[in-house]
Design a protein around this motif. Structure first.
Motif, PDB file in Angstrom:
ATOM      1  N   ASP A  81       1.113  -1.193   0.069  1.00 56.20           N
ATOM      2  CA  ASP A  81      -0.016  -0.080   0.061  1.00 56.20           C
ATOM      3  C   ASP A  81       0.824   1.305  -0.006  1.00 56.20           C
ATOM      4  N   ARG A  82       1.404   1.599  -1.169  1.00 57.55           N
ATOM      5  CA  ARG A  82       2.218   2.695  -1.444  1.00 57.55           C
ATOM      6  C   ARG A  82       1.768   3.478  -2.466  1.00 57.55           C
ATOM      7  N   TRP A  84       2.734   3.863  -6.244  1.00 59.63           N
ATOM      8  CA  TRP A  84       3.351   3.364  -7.325  1.00 59.63           C
ATOM      9  C   TRP A  84       2.964   4.126  -8.760  1.00 59.63           C
ATOM     10  N   VAL A  87       1.934  -0.711 -11.858  1.00 62.28           N
ATOM     11  CA  VAL A  87       1.802  -2.046 -11.034  1.00 62.28           C
ATOM     12  C   VAL A  87       1.336  -2.967 -12.039  1.00 62.28           C
ATOM     13  N   PHE A 117      -4.462   1.090  -4.924  1.00 62.46           N
ATOM     14  CA  PHE A 117      -3.328   1.587  -5.669  1.00 62.46           C
ATOM     15  C   PHE A 117      -3.759   2.986  -6.128  1.00 62.46           C
ATOM     16  N   ARG A 118      -5.147   3.142  -6.552  1.00 57.53           N
ATOM     17  CA  ARG A 118      -5.371   4.553  -7.046  1.00 57.53           C
ATOM     18  C   ARG A 118      -5.643   5.725  -5.934  1.00 57.53           C
ATOM     19  N   ARG A 120      -3.607   5.848  -3.533  1.00 61.53           N
ATOM     20  CA  ARG A 120      -2.375   6.307  -3.433  1.00 61.53           C
ATOM     21  C   ARG A 120      -1.759   7.275  -4.598  1.00 61.53           C
ATOM     22  N   ASN A 121      -2.103   6.800  -5.774  1.00 63.48           N
ATOM     23  CA  ASN A 121      -1.679   7.553  -6.965  1.00 63.48           C
ATOM     24  C   ASN A 121      -2.884   7.542  -7.764  1.00 63.48           C
ATOM     25  N   VAL A 124      -1.899   6.020 -11.371  1.00 61.88           N
ATOM     26  CA  VAL A 124      -1.209   4.845 -11.347  1.00 61.88           C
ATOM     27  C   VAL A 124      -1.795   4.097 -12.714  1.00 61.88           C
ATOM     28  N   ILE A 126      -2.136   0.359 -14.117  1.00 65.23           N
ATOM     29  CA  ILE A 126      -2.015  -1.023 -13.835  1.00 65.23           C
ATOM     30  C   ILE A 126      -2.154  -1.890 -15.254  1.00 65.23           C
TER      31      ILE A 126
END
Length: 274
Positions: A81-82, A84, A87, A117-118, A120-121, A124, A126
Protein backbone atom coordinates in the motif's frame (compact mmCIF):
# COMPACT_ATOMS: atom_id res chain seq x y z
CA UNK A 1 16.86 18.73 -11.83
CA UNK A 2 17.26 14.96 -12.50
CA UNK A 3 14.24 13.04 -13.74
CA UNK A 4 12.83 10.69 -11.11
CA UNK A 5 12.90 6.98 -11.94
CA UNK A 6 9.56 5.36 -12.74
CA UNK A 7 8.44 3.10 -9.90
CA UNK A 8 6.88 -0.26 -10.70
CA UNK A 9 5.54 -3.01 -8.45
CA UNK A 10 5.04 -6.64 -9.52
CA UNK A 11 2.52 -8.62 -7.48
CA UNK A 12 2.15 -12.34 -8.14
CA UNK A 13 3.22 -15.86 -7.31
CA UNK A 14 5.66 -18.44 -8.67
CA UNK A 15 4.83 -17.45 -12.26
CA UNK A 16 6.19 -14.00 -11.39
CA UNK A 17 9.18 -15.01 -9.29
CA UNK A 18 10.31 -17.65 -11.77
CA UNK A 19 10.04 -20.90 -9.79
CA UNK A 20 11.87 -23.90 -11.17
CA UNK A 21 14.37 -21.94 -13.24
CA UNK A 22 17.46 -19.77 -13.11
CA UNK A 23 15.14 -16.76 -13.16
CA UNK A 24 14.11 -17.30 -9.53
CA UNK A 25 17.17 -15.69 -7.94
CA UNK A 26 18.34 -13.75 -10.96
CA UNK A 27 20.04 -10.46 -10.01
CA UNK A 28 18.08 -9.99 -6.76
CA UNK A 29 20.11 -6.93 -5.90
CA UNK A 30 18.72 -5.09 -8.91
CA UNK A 31 15.17 -5.11 -7.53
CA UNK A 32 13.49 -4.65 -4.16
CA UNK A 33 11.87 -7.82 -2.84
CA UNK A 34 9.31 -6.46 -0.39
CA UNK A 35 9.17 -9.83 1.38
CA UNK A 36 12.95 -10.00 1.79
CA UNK A 37 13.27 -13.46 0.23
CA UNK A 38 16.04 -12.67 -2.24
CA UNK A 39 13.83 -13.05 -5.29
CA UNK A 40 14.76 -11.56 -8.67
CA UNK A 41 12.50 -13.39 -11.08
CA UNK A 42 10.71 -11.89 -14.03
CA UNK A 43 10.90 -8.38 -12.48
CA UNK A 44 14.71 -8.59 -12.50
CA UNK A 45 14.73 -9.74 -16.13
CA UNK A 46 12.46 -6.80 -16.96
CA UNK A 47 14.83 -4.48 -15.08
CA UNK A 48 17.77 -5.82 -17.10
CA UNK A 49 15.91 -5.10 -20.33
CA UNK A 50 15.21 -1.52 -19.28
CA UNK A 51 18.83 -0.91 -18.39
CA UNK A 52 19.91 -2.01 -21.86
CA UNK A 53 17.22 0.17 -23.40
CA UNK A 54 18.46 3.22 -21.46
CA UNK A 55 15.30 3.46 -19.34
CA UNK A 56 15.15 4.21 -15.63
CA UNK A 57 12.82 2.07 -13.52
CA UNK A 58 12.87 1.37 -9.80
CA UNK A 59 11.49 -2.17 -9.63
CA UNK A 60 9.87 -3.84 -6.61
CA UNK A 61 8.09 -7.13 -6.21
CA UNK A 62 5.82 -8.82 -3.71
CA UNK A 63 5.32 -12.51 -4.43
CA UNK A 64 4.25 -15.73 -2.73
CA UNK A 65 4.16 -19.25 -4.11
CA UNK A 66 0.66 -20.50 -4.90
CA UNK A 67 -0.96 -17.26 -3.79
CA UNK A 68 -3.95 -15.47 -5.25
CA UNK A 69 -4.50 -11.75 -5.71
CA UNK A 70 -6.91 -11.92 -2.77
CA UNK A 71 -4.13 -13.23 -0.54
CA UNK A 72 -1.87 -10.32 -1.44
CA UNK A 73 -4.72 -7.91 -0.80
CA UNK A 74 -5.57 -9.38 2.60
CA UNK A 75 -2.18 -10.51 3.89
CA UNK A 76 0.29 -8.07 2.30
CA UNK A 77 -1.72 -4.86 2.15
CA UNK A 78 0.61 -3.05 4.53
CA UNK A 79 3.59 -3.95 2.34
CA UNK A 80 2.16 -2.97 -1.04
CA UNK A 81 0.00 0.00 0.00
CA UNK A 82 2.22 2.76 -1.41
CA UNK A 83 2.16 5.22 -4.26
CA UNK A 84 3.40 3.46 -7.42
CA UNK A 85 3.63 4.75 -10.96
CA UNK A 86 3.03 1.28 -12.41
CA UNK A 87 1.70 -2.00 -11.02
CA UNK A 88 1.65 -5.46 -12.61
CA UNK A 89 -0.79 -8.03 -11.15
CA UNK A 90 -0.69 -11.79 -11.76
CA UNK A 91 -3.41 -14.11 -10.45
CA UNK A 92 -3.20 -17.79 -9.48
CA UNK A 93 -2.67 -20.00 -12.54
CA UNK A 94 -6.24 -21.37 -12.63
CA UNK A 95 -7.81 -18.15 -11.30
CA UNK A 96 -9.59 -19.78 -8.34
CA UNK A 97 -7.64 -22.72 -6.89
CA UNK A 98 -10.83 -24.30 -5.54
CA UNK A 99 -12.90 -23.64 -8.66
CA UNK A 100 -10.52 -23.74 -11.64
CA UNK A 101 -11.58 -21.32 -14.35
CA UNK A 102 -13.95 -19.35 -12.12
CA UNK A 103 -13.12 -15.64 -12.42
CA UNK A 104 -15.42 -14.33 -9.67
CA UNK A 105 -12.72 -13.74 -7.08
CA UNK A 106 -10.22 -12.51 -9.65
CA UNK A 107 -12.63 -9.83 -10.83
CA UNK A 108 -13.45 -8.69 -7.28
CA UNK A 109 -9.84 -8.71 -6.08
CA UNK A 110 -8.51 -6.90 -9.14
CA UNK A 111 -11.08 -4.17 -8.61
CA UNK A 112 -10.18 -3.89 -4.91
CA UNK A 113 -6.45 -3.70 -5.64
CA UNK A 114 -7.01 -1.06 -8.31
CA UNK A 115 -8.95 0.99 -5.75
CA UNK A 116 -6.13 0.57 -3.23
CA UNK A 117 -3.43 1.73 -5.63
CA UNK A 118 -5.50 4.59 -7.08
CA UNK A 119 -6.05 5.95 -3.57
CA UNK A 120 -2.28 6.38 -3.29
CA UNK A 121 -1.74 7.59 -6.86
CA UNK A 122 -4.77 8.47 -9.00
CA UNK A 123 -2.55 8.26 -12.10
CA UNK A 124 -1.26 4.75 -11.43
CA UNK A 125 -1.04 2.51 -14.50
CA UNK A 126 -2.00 -1.11 -13.80
CA UNK A 127 -1.43 -4.15 -16.01
CA UNK A 128 -2.66 -7.70 -15.66
CA UNK A 129 -0.50 -10.66 -16.69
CA UNK A 130 -2.67 -13.27 -18.40
CA UNK A 131 -0.72 -16.48 -17.85
CA UNK A 132 -0.08 -19.63 -19.87
CA UNK A 133 -1.71 -22.97 -20.48
CA UNK A 134 -0.50 -25.67 -18.12
CA UNK A 135 0.34 -28.94 -19.92
CA UNK A 136 -0.26 -30.87 -16.68
CA UNK A 137 -3.89 -29.72 -16.83
CA UNK A 138 -4.26 -30.19 -20.59
CA UNK A 139 -2.62 -33.57 -21.20
CA UNK A 140 -3.76 -35.20 -17.95
CA UNK A 141 -7.38 -35.92 -16.90
CA UNK A 142 -9.37 -34.13 -14.25
CA UNK A 143 -9.30 -30.45 -15.19
CA UNK A 144 -11.62 -28.19 -17.20
CA UNK A 145 -8.92 -28.08 -19.90
CA UNK A 146 -8.20 -31.80 -20.15
CA UNK A 147 -8.15 -32.99 -23.73
CA UNK A 148 -8.57 -29.53 -25.22
CA UNK A 149 -6.01 -27.83 -27.51
CA UNK A 150 -2.94 -26.52 -25.69
CA UNK A 151 -3.89 -22.90 -26.37
CA UNK A 152 -7.44 -23.15 -24.98
CA UNK A 153 -6.52 -22.56 -21.36
CA UNK A 154 -4.55 -19.42 -22.23
CA UNK A 155 -7.55 -18.05 -24.13
CA UNK A 156 -9.91 -18.80 -21.23
CA UNK A 157 -7.57 -17.06 -18.78
CA UNK A 158 -7.22 -14.07 -21.09
CA UNK A 159 -11.00 -13.67 -21.27
CA UNK A 160 -11.20 -13.75 -17.49
CA UNK A 161 -8.48 -11.13 -17.15
CA UNK A 162 -10.28 -8.97 -19.70
CA UNK A 163 -13.41 -9.13 -17.55
CA UNK A 164 -11.38 -8.20 -14.48
CA UNK A 165 -9.79 -5.27 -16.29
CA UNK A 166 -13.15 -3.96 -17.41
CA UNK A 167 -14.58 -4.20 -13.89
CA UNK A 168 -11.58 -2.42 -12.39
CA UNK A 169 -11.97 0.60 -14.65
CA UNK A 170 -9.54 2.89 -16.46
CA UNK A 171 -6.65 2.37 -14.04
CA UNK A 172 -6.02 -0.97 -15.78
CA UNK A 173 -4.21 0.00 -18.97
CA UNK A 174 -3.54 -3.41 -20.48
CA UNK A 175 -3.97 -7.15 -20.19
CA UNK A 176 -0.63 -8.60 -21.26
CA UNK A 177 -1.26 -11.82 -23.27
CA UNK A 178 1.67 -13.84 -21.97
CA UNK A 179 -0.15 -17.14 -22.23
CA UNK A 180 -1.16 -16.45 -25.80
CA UNK A 181 2.47 -15.59 -26.55
CA UNK A 182 3.37 -19.12 -25.41
CA UNK A 183 0.80 -20.43 -27.91
CA UNK A 184 2.23 -18.15 -30.58
CA UNK A 185 5.67 -19.61 -29.97
CA UNK A 186 4.19 -23.08 -30.52
CA UNK A 187 2.31 -22.09 -33.67
CA UNK A 188 5.37 -20.53 -35.23
CA UNK A 189 7.56 -23.55 -34.51
CA UNK A 190 9.77 -21.93 -31.88
CA UNK A 191 8.41 -24.05 -29.03
CA UNK A 192 7.14 -27.61 -28.61
CA UNK A 193 3.49 -27.79 -27.60
CA UNK A 194 3.57 -31.13 -25.76
CA UNK A 195 6.39 -31.57 -23.26
CA UNK A 196 5.15 -35.03 -22.32
CA UNK A 197 6.40 -36.55 -25.58
CA UNK A 198 9.80 -34.88 -25.52
CA UNK A 199 11.03 -31.73 -27.22
CA UNK A 200 11.26 -31.72 -31.01
CA UNK A 201 14.67 -30.92 -32.52
CA UNK A 202 15.14 -27.21 -33.07
CA UNK A 203 12.36 -26.29 -30.64
CA UNK A 204 12.36 -25.20 -27.00
CA UNK A 205 10.29 -26.37 -24.03
CA UNK A 206 8.66 -23.31 -22.47
CA UNK A 207 7.87 -25.28 -19.31
CA UNK A 208 10.09 -26.84 -16.69
CA UNK A 209 10.07 -30.51 -15.65
CA UNK A 210 6.74 -30.29 -13.79
CA UNK A 211 4.99 -29.20 -17.04
CA UNK A 212 3.39 -26.43 -14.97
CA UNK A 213 5.91 -23.71 -14.22
CA UNK A 214 7.87 -22.06 -17.00
CA UNK A 215 11.42 -22.79 -18.03
CA UNK A 216 14.00 -20.01 -18.22
CA UNK A 217 12.92 -19.51 -21.85
CA UNK A 218 9.29 -19.26 -20.79
CA UNK A 219 9.99 -16.65 -18.13
CA UNK A 220 12.17 -14.80 -20.62
CA UNK A 221 9.20 -14.64 -23.01
CA UNK A 222 6.99 -13.42 -20.16
CA UNK A 223 9.46 -10.63 -19.38
CA UNK A 224 9.64 -9.67 -23.06
CA UNK A 225 5.86 -9.32 -23.22
CA UNK A 226 5.82 -7.14 -20.11
CA UNK A 227 8.69 -5.03 -21.44
CA UNK A 228 6.77 -4.40 -24.67
CA UNK A 229 3.56 -3.45 -22.87
CA UNK A 230 5.05 -1.32 -20.12
CA UNK A 231 7.67 0.58 -22.12
CA UNK A 232 6.08 0.58 -25.56
CA UNK A 233 9.40 -0.59 -27.01
CA UNK A 234 9.73 -3.26 -29.68
CA UNK A 235 11.32 -6.26 -27.92
CA UNK A 236 13.27 -7.08 -31.08
CA UNK A 237 15.45 -4.03 -30.40
CA UNK A 238 17.09 -5.96 -27.55
CA UNK A 239 18.77 -8.17 -30.15
CA UNK A 240 21.02 -11.21 -30.14
CA UNK A 241 23.42 -9.71 -27.62
CA UNK A 242 20.75 -9.18 -24.96
CA UNK A 243 22.39 -9.67 -21.57
CA UNK A 244 19.67 -11.44 -19.55
CA UNK A 245 19.44 -14.21 -22.13
CA UNK A 246 23.17 -14.82 -21.84
CA UNK A 247 22.93 -14.83 -18.05
CA UNK A 248 20.09 -17.37 -18.12
CA UNK A 249 21.77 -19.70 -20.61
CA UNK A 250 19.49 -18.81 -23.51
CA UNK A 251 21.34 -18.97 -26.83
CA UNK A 252 21.39 -15.78 -28.94
CA UNK A 253 19.37 -17.37 -31.76
CA UNK A 254 16.66 -18.46 -29.32
CA UNK A 255 16.64 -15.04 -27.66
CA UNK A 256 16.02 -13.44 -31.06
CA UNK A 257 13.30 -15.98 -31.88
CA UNK A 258 11.52 -15.28 -28.59
CA UNK A 259 11.84 -11.53 -29.14
CA UNK A 260 10.13 -11.98 -32.51
CA UNK A 261 7.36 -14.03 -30.90
CA UNK A 262 6.85 -11.31 -28.29
CA UNK A 263 6.64 -8.63 -30.95
CA UNK A 264 4.14 -10.65 -32.97
CA UNK A 265 1.99 -11.51 -29.95
CA UNK A 266 2.02 -7.89 -28.81
CA UNK A 267 1.14 -6.53 -32.27
CA UNK A 268 -1.78 -8.96 -32.64
CA UNK A 269 -2.97 -8.73 -29.00
CA UNK A 270 -2.23 -12.41 -28.56
CA UNK A 271 -3.84 -13.64 -31.75
CA UNK A 272 -0.47 -14.33 -33.43
CA UNK A 273 -1.89 -13.40 -36.82
CA UNK A 274 -4.81 -15.82 -36.63
Amino acid sequence: MPVRAETILFVGNSFTFGAGSAAWHYRPGSVEDLNGEGVGGVPAIFKRFTEQAGLDYTVALETGGGRSLGWHLNERRAVIDRAWDQVVLQEYSTLDAGKPGDATRTIADTKALATLFRARNPKVSIRLTATWSRPDLVYRPGSPWSGRPIGAMAVDLRRAYDRAAKAAGPAVKDVVPVGQAFTCAIRTGVADGDPYDGTAPGQVDLWTDDHYHASAAGYYLEALMLFASITGRDPRTLGAGEAAAADLGIAPALAVALQKVAQRATATDGACGR
